[in-house]
Enzyme design. Sequence first.
Site, mmCIF file in Angstrom:
data_model
loop_
_atom_site.group_PDB
_atom_site.id
_atom_site.type_symbol
_atom_site.label_atom_id
_atom_site.label_comp_id
_atom_site.label_asym_id
_atom_site.label_seq_id
_atom_site.Cartn_x
_atom_site.Cartn_y
_atom_site.Cartn_z
ATOM 1 N N THR A 116 41.166 -17.714 45.401
ATOM 2 C CA THR A 116 40.916 -18.873 44.540
ATOM 3 C C THR A 116 41.848 -18.783 43.327
ATOM 4 O O THR A 116 42.211 -17.688 42.914
ATOM 5 C CB THR A 116 39.440 -18.828 44.086
ATOM 6 O OG1 THR A 116 38.644 -19.129 45.220
ATOM 7 C CG2 THR A 116 39.126 -19.800 42.961
ATOM 8 N N GLY A 138 30.977 -24.927 45.970
ATOM 9 C CA GLY A 138 30.758 -23.735 45.143
ATOM 10 C C GLY A 138 30.793 -24.055 43.661
ATOM 11 O O GLY A 138 30.526 -25.184 43.232
ATOM 12 N N ASP A 139 31.150 -23.047 42.883
ATOM 13 C CA ASP A 139 31.155 -23.178 41.423
ATOM 14 C C ASP A 139 32.411 -23.858 40.881
ATOM 15 O O ASP A 139 32.395 -24.395 39.769
ATOM 16 C CB ASP A 139 31.082 -21.776 40.801
ATOM 17 C CG ASP A 139 32.265 -20.924 41.270
ATOM 18 O OD1 ASP A 139 32.324 -20.629 42.486
ATOM 19 O OD2 ASP A 139 33.136 -20.596 40.447
ATOM 20 N N THR A 179 36.244 -16.834 39.189
ATOM 21 C CA THR A 179 36.367 -16.675 40.636
ATOM 22 C C THR A 179 35.294 -15.708 41.097
ATOM 23 O O THR A 179 34.757 -14.944 40.293
ATOM 24 C CB THR A 179 37.760 -16.149 41.035
ATOM 25 O OG1 THR A 179 37.814 -15.983 42.455
ATOM 26 C CG2 THR A 179 38.065 -14.805 40.374
ATOM 27 N N GLY A 180 34.982 -15.736 42.386
ATOM 28 C CA GLY A 180 33.978 -14.823 42.910
ATOM 29 C C GLY A 180 32.948 -15.559 43.749
ATOM 30 O O GLY A 180 33.192 -16.683 44.193
ATOM 31 N N HIS A 181 31.803 -14.930 43.928
ATOM 32 C CA HIS A 181 30.748 -15.481 44.782
ATOM 33 C C HIS A 181 30.139 -16.717 44.111
ATOM 34 O O HIS A 181 29.396 -16.619 43.135
ATOM 35 C CB HIS A 181 29.690 -14.397 45.008
ATOM 36 C CG HIS A 181 28.624 -14.818 45.958
ATOM 37 N ND1 HIS A 181 27.330 -15.076 45.555
ATOM 38 C CD2 HIS A 181 28.664 -15.063 47.292
ATOM 39 C CE1 HIS A 181 26.611 -15.434 46.612
ATOM 40 N NE2 HIS A 181 27.398 -15.431 47.672
ATOM 41 N N GLY A 182 30.482 -17.887 44.645
ATOM 42 C CA GLY A 182 30.165 -19.151 43.988
ATOM 43 C C GLY A 182 28.690 -19.368 43.724
ATOM 44 O O GLY A 182 28.308 -19.911 42.678
#
Length: 332
Positions: free
Chosen positions: A191, A221-222, A241-244
């Site tokens: 991302t 996602g986020d 960024t990361g786990h949404g």
Amino acid sequence: MATARPSSCGRDSVPATPRASIDVSLVVVVHGGGASNISPGRKELVSEGIAKAATEGYNILKAGGSAVDAVEGAVTMLENDPEFNAGYGSVLNADGDIEMDASIMDGKDLSAGAVSAVRCIANPVKLARLVMEKTPHCFLTGRGAEKFAADMGIPQTPAEKLITERTKKHLEKEKLEKGAQKADCPKNSGTVGAVALDCKGNLAYATSTGGIVNKMVGRVGDSPSGAGGYADNNLGAVSTTGHGESILKVNLARLALFHVEQGKTVDEAATLALDYMKSKLKGLGGLILINKTGDWVAKWTSASMPWAAVKNGKLQAGIDLCETKTRNLPTC
Ligand SMILES: CC(C)C[C@H](NC(=O)C[C@H](N)C(=O)O)C(=O)O
């Protein structure tokens, strides 16, 4: 917790600025996702792409462009680079299709634009900017977003042109291995995001993503929300960024800025926000943050996070912990 911090905090005044105007630094920071392990072969390509994007953003600022112009320019470059999970090279959903999310925000007046689940568009960040500037809304999704793109004269890019051999293999592997991503076991994808501070003291961010590999069709996602990025001239600008799902639950970008608002340094604010997400949800990720005085930080709890920052004509970049490289920007 991994951090990259500026090695100097000198000022980068804009020569043409009269003394009476605000004397602020020009700063651009970009990230290329909350990665697990990037293979040595790809590391070079990822480092190069991220450094070029930061340089592009900085050159836009130096030429008198706004923070919004800079983050759009930097993110567009990364969307066009197949090594990153945004635009060309976005990860595939469970149906083998691309559905992309992007957002942008101007810290001057909190104007914001976002798109989600868009398919046949090369640069979702440009569409998000058009939503911000040409509609009375903040957020368009799916079919409506694509119709708006057509109305704005953006050509359709066939889905096959955005899919790469690498993303096809990534989906196959993911399907064989299990199913959806776990919060504490993020897989490398890339991302992208950028934050910038311009010569007028305006802050902006942009974030763009293909989301998470093997996601359900329609999953958002986020990245197109205030959790995936936020900009307010009174506070700072953040891209995450990361786990949404975890990022959405803790509202990560605004949470980090809340800590800035409470008087924390950029480093402390990033740590507090990421640690909260990790302890509460086991959610891993990363963020880049600039405050209104131009202090910046890149921080992550995932295994690594490609990042680059330019300030005072100096480029700093890294991927893994303790791996910051510094060099002067080429003069052109
Ligand atoms: C698995 C994760 C850590 C990889 C990371 N993905 C995102 O940041 C996706 C975005 N936040 C979303 O949830 O849609 C990446 O692309 O590097």
